[in-house]
Motif scaffolding. Structure first.
Motif, PDB file in Angstrom:
ATOM      1  N   LEU A 150       0.701  -1.421  -0.117  1.00  0.00           N
ATOM      2  CA  LEU A 150       0.037   0.021   0.186  1.00  0.00           C
ATOM      3  C   LEU A 150       1.140   1.213  -0.148  1.00  0.00           C
ATOM      4  CD1 LEU A 150      -3.317   1.482   0.150  1.00  0.00           C
ATOM      5  CD2 LEU A 150      -2.207   0.934   2.689  1.00  0.00           C
ATOM      6  N   LEU A 151       0.825   2.682  -0.672  1.00  0.00           N
ATOM      7  CA  LEU A 151       1.262   3.281  -1.164  1.00  0.00           C
ATOM      8  C   LEU A 151       0.525   4.390  -0.203  1.00  0.00           C
ATOM      9  CD1 LEU A 151       4.079   4.874  -2.297  1.00  0.00           C
ATOM     10  CD2 LEU A 151       2.578   5.092  -4.423  1.00  0.00           C
ATOM     11  N   ALA A 152       0.641   4.872   0.185  1.00  0.00           N
ATOM     12  CA  ALA A 152       0.179   5.806   1.491  1.00  0.00           C
ATOM     13  C   ALA A 152      -0.104   6.721   1.592  1.00  0.00           C
ATOM     14  CB  ALA A 152      -0.311   5.382   2.816  1.00  0.00           C
ATOM     15  N   LEU A 192       4.936  -3.814   3.973  1.00  0.00           N
ATOM     16  CA  LEU A 192       4.666  -3.425   2.481  1.00  0.00           C
ATOM     17  C   LEU A 192       3.962  -2.095   2.378  1.00  0.00           C
ATOM     18  CD1 LEU A 192       3.025  -7.129   1.605  1.00  0.00           C
ATOM     19  CD2 LEU A 192       4.867  -5.639   0.822  1.00  0.00           C
ATOM     20  N   VAL A 193       3.739  -1.147   3.846  1.00  0.00           N
ATOM     21  CA  VAL A 193       3.038  -0.384   4.180  1.00  0.00           C
ATOM     22  C   VAL A 193       3.786   0.946   3.625  1.00  0.00           C
ATOM     23  CG1 VAL A 193       1.344   1.147   4.701  1.00  0.00           C
ATOM     24  CG2 VAL A 193       1.054  -1.042   4.930  1.00  0.00           C
ATOM     25  N   ALA A 194       3.676   2.065   2.631  1.00  0.00           N
ATOM     26  CA  ALA A 194       4.496   3.319   2.635  1.00  0.00           C
ATOM     27  C   ALA A 194       3.991   4.605   2.878  1.00  0.00           C
ATOM     28  CB  ALA A 194       5.521   3.398   1.493  1.00  0.00           C
ATOM     29  N   ALA A 201       9.794   3.792  -1.682  1.00  0.00           N
ATOM     30  CA  ALA A 201       8.874   2.796  -0.792  1.00  0.00           C
ATOM     31  C   ALA A 201       9.042   1.959  -2.663  1.00  0.00           C
ATOM     32  CB  ALA A 201       7.475   3.510  -1.206  1.00  0.00           C
ATOM     33  N   VAL A 202       9.446   1.992  -3.781  1.00  0.00           N
ATOM     34  CA  VAL A 202       9.139   0.984  -4.879  1.00  0.00           C
ATOM     35  C   VAL A 202      10.624  -0.252  -4.871  1.00  0.00           C
ATOM     36  CG1 VAL A 202       9.254   0.724  -7.374  1.00  0.00           C
ATOM     37  CG2 VAL A 202       7.805   2.286  -6.356  1.00  0.00           C
ATOM     38  N   ASN A 203      11.699   1.125  -4.539  1.00  0.00           N
ATOM     39  CA  ASN A 203      13.171   0.933  -4.660  1.00  0.00           C
ATOM     40  C   ASN A 203      12.751  -0.472  -2.504  1.00  0.00           C
ATOM     41  OD1 ASN A 203      13.685   1.776  -6.925  1.00  0.00           O
ATOM     42  ND2 ASN A 203      14.156   3.693  -5.610  1.00  0.00           N
ATOM     43  N   ARG A 204      12.526  -0.191  -2.582  1.00  0.00           N
ATOM     44  CA  ARG A 204      12.495  -0.788  -1.218  1.00  0.00           C
ATOM     45  C   ARG A 204      12.065  -2.304  -1.005  1.00  0.00           C
ATOM     46  NH1 ARG A 204       8.998  -0.383   3.721  1.00  0.00           N
ATOM     47  NH2 ARG A 204       8.393   1.524   2.896  1.00  0.00           N
ATOM     48  N   ILE A 215       0.514  -3.477  -5.479  1.00  0.00           N
ATOM     49  CA  ILE A 215       0.212  -2.204  -4.995  1.00  0.00           C
ATOM     50  C   ILE A 215      -0.637  -1.593  -5.651  1.00  0.00           C
ATOM     51  CG2 ILE A 215       1.924  -0.148  -5.184  1.00  0.00           C
ATOM     52  CD1 ILE A 215       4.771  -1.349  -6.101  1.00  0.00           C
ATOM     53  N   CYS A 216      -1.321  -1.309  -4.089  1.00  0.00           N
ATOM     54  CA  CYS A 216      -2.291  -0.567  -4.147  1.00  0.00           C
ATOM     55  C   CYS A 216      -2.468   1.551  -3.783  1.00  0.00           C
ATOM     56  CB  CYS A 216      -3.293  -0.618  -3.617  1.00  0.00           C
ATOM     57  SG  CYS A 216      -5.129  -0.548  -3.235  1.00  0.00           S
ATOM     58  N   THR A 217      -2.386   1.928  -4.555  1.00  0.00           N
ATOM     59  CA  THR A 217      -2.065   3.023  -3.929  1.00  0.00           C
ATOM     60  C   THR A 217      -3.254   4.321  -3.746  1.00  0.00           C
ATOM     61  OG1 THR A 217      -1.782   4.553  -6.391  1.00  0.00           O
ATOM     62  CG2 THR A 217      -0.285   2.948  -6.015  1.00  0.00           C
ATOM     63  N   ILE A 218      -3.657   5.026  -3.004  1.00  0.00           N
ATOM     64  CA  ILE A 218      -4.448   5.490  -2.500  1.00  0.00           C
ATOM     65  C   ILE A 218      -4.940   6.797  -3.595  1.00  0.00           C
ATOM     66  CG2 ILE A 218      -4.224   4.823  -0.225  1.00  0.00           C
ATOM     67  CD1 ILE A 218      -3.554   8.314   0.827  1.00  0.00           C
ATOM     68  N   TYR A 219      -3.472   7.898  -4.416  1.00  0.00           N
ATOM     69  CA  TYR A 219      -3.632   8.011  -5.536  1.00  0.00           C
ATOM     70  C   TYR A 219      -3.406   8.062  -6.909  1.00  0.00           C
ATOM     71  CZ  TYR A 219       0.594  10.296  -4.563  1.00  0.00           C
ATOM     72  OH  TYR A 219       2.162   9.707  -4.425  1.00  0.00           O
TER      73      TYR A 219
END
Length: 337
Positions: free
Chosen positions: A187-189, A219-221, A233-236, A247-251
């Motif tokens: 999750l890209l928060a 798995l949460v950034a 975040a992606v590199n990590r 990968i689910c993003t909030i925008y």
């Protein structure tokens, strides 16, 4: 005279009457002789007189102008909200002054002060990603200004609020990814303090729990919606012993960048990692593959905010019960999942 703005004094001199008589005629005062009113209106038209709206506002204690503060007018989401607000209030004779905070709490504060000096009748505000001190808004409330909060809201005041379908949006999107066989969903928060970010993360967690998938904090950034944050975040995630399979993003802006970064690293979307966004921005249908995303309906958010403001203005001296309006969204499935 070139560059001279015609005033009621100019009209009065031309007609040989007092400026107070001109003022009364222009505001349809019943005590003005009909012939005098007609002469004043004709002279005003001849001289191309434009009324001073601020002066009229001082007289009537209203300007029929509303202040709208948004973080970034260039983003389609905020532009669509402004359009919805303007269409809602414009039909009732109100106009809007748009102020952009540029994601700066200080500029947001300065915008509020400037709009107060412009004597707007009310404020519709979407706060910056970094706004944590709402003292300025509380002061507006204490002074009796009509207030509506939308998208990024002020929690501590009993005012109308309009928000996106945050919890359901991420719940639905995460559920969709699980149904596609994904088990390690990152999750890209957004910033931890933002209410929308909290609710979207809760929706994500709820879907995981209901499907018996354990939560992995790695798995949460949390980001500040900045490109550098997304890249970190992606590199990590790609460096993990067991990288995510979705990968689910909030925008949507973050989701598009995630897809670009994955492609640059030779990762197939959606074969290796599926990607989903939130918002259905115009770019989401233009990237390849098309981005699966949860549509927010920002125009409807703006319309709802505008209607709430009209309700407050109509009942300005009565009780207006605060309420939260949730603009329902829908999942738009494309090739990225």
């Amino acid at each position: 005279m070139k560059g001279h703005q015609v005033t009621i004094i100019d009209i009065a001199k031309k007609l040989g009457i007092s400026k107070s008589t001109v003022s009364r005629a222009l505001t349809n005062n019943p005590n003005v002789n009909p012939e005098t009113r007609k002469a004043v209106l004709e002279m005003a038209k001849t001289l191309d007189y434009q009324p001073n709206m601020l002066a009229l506002g001082l007289i009537k204690n209203e300007t029929r102008m509303l202040g709208v503060i948004i973080p970034d007018i260039q983003k389609p989401f905020f532009a669509a909200i402004v359009s919805g607000i303007q269409h809602a209030v414009g039909r009732m004779g109100y106009r809007t002054i748009i102020a952009q905070s540029d994601e700066s709490p200080q500029i947001e504060k300065e915008n509020i002060q400037a709009l107060m000096l412009s004597r707007v009748d009310g404020f519709l505000i979407c706060h910056t990603r970094d706004t944590r001190n709402f003292d300025q808004i509380k002061l507006l409330y204490q002074k009796g200004f009509p207030l509506v909060s939308f998208a990024r809201i002020c929690q501590g005041l009993p005012i109308p609020k309009v928000v996106e379908d945050d919890f359901n949006g991420l719940y639905t999107t995460t559920q969709h990814l699980i149904e596609r066989g994904r088990k390690r969903i990152a999750l890209l928060a957004g910033p931890k303090h933002l209410q929308a970010s909290k609710l979207r993360q809760q929706g994500y967690l709820s879907a995981l729990r209901q499907n018996g998938i354990g939560f992995d904090n790695e798995l949460v950034a949390h980001t500040r919606f900045l490109a550098d944050d997304v890249a970190v975040a992606v590199n990590r995630w790609l460096a993990l012993a067991e990288p995510p399979d979705a990968i689910c993003t909030i925008y949507d802006g973050g989701a598009v960048q995630v897809m670009q970064l994955l492609k640059s690293r030779g990762v197939n979307v959606p074969g290796d990692i599926a990607v989903a966004g939130f918002g259905n921005d115009p770019a989401s249908g233009l990237v390849e593959p098309g981005l699966t995303t949860f549509e927010q309906r920002p125009y409807e958010i703006g319309q709802a905010a505008g209607k709430h403001m009209l309700d407050i203005l109509k009942k300005r001296f009565g009780d207006v019960p605060p309420e939260i309006t949730i603009s329902e969204g829908r999942l738009v499935v494309r090739g990225s999942t």
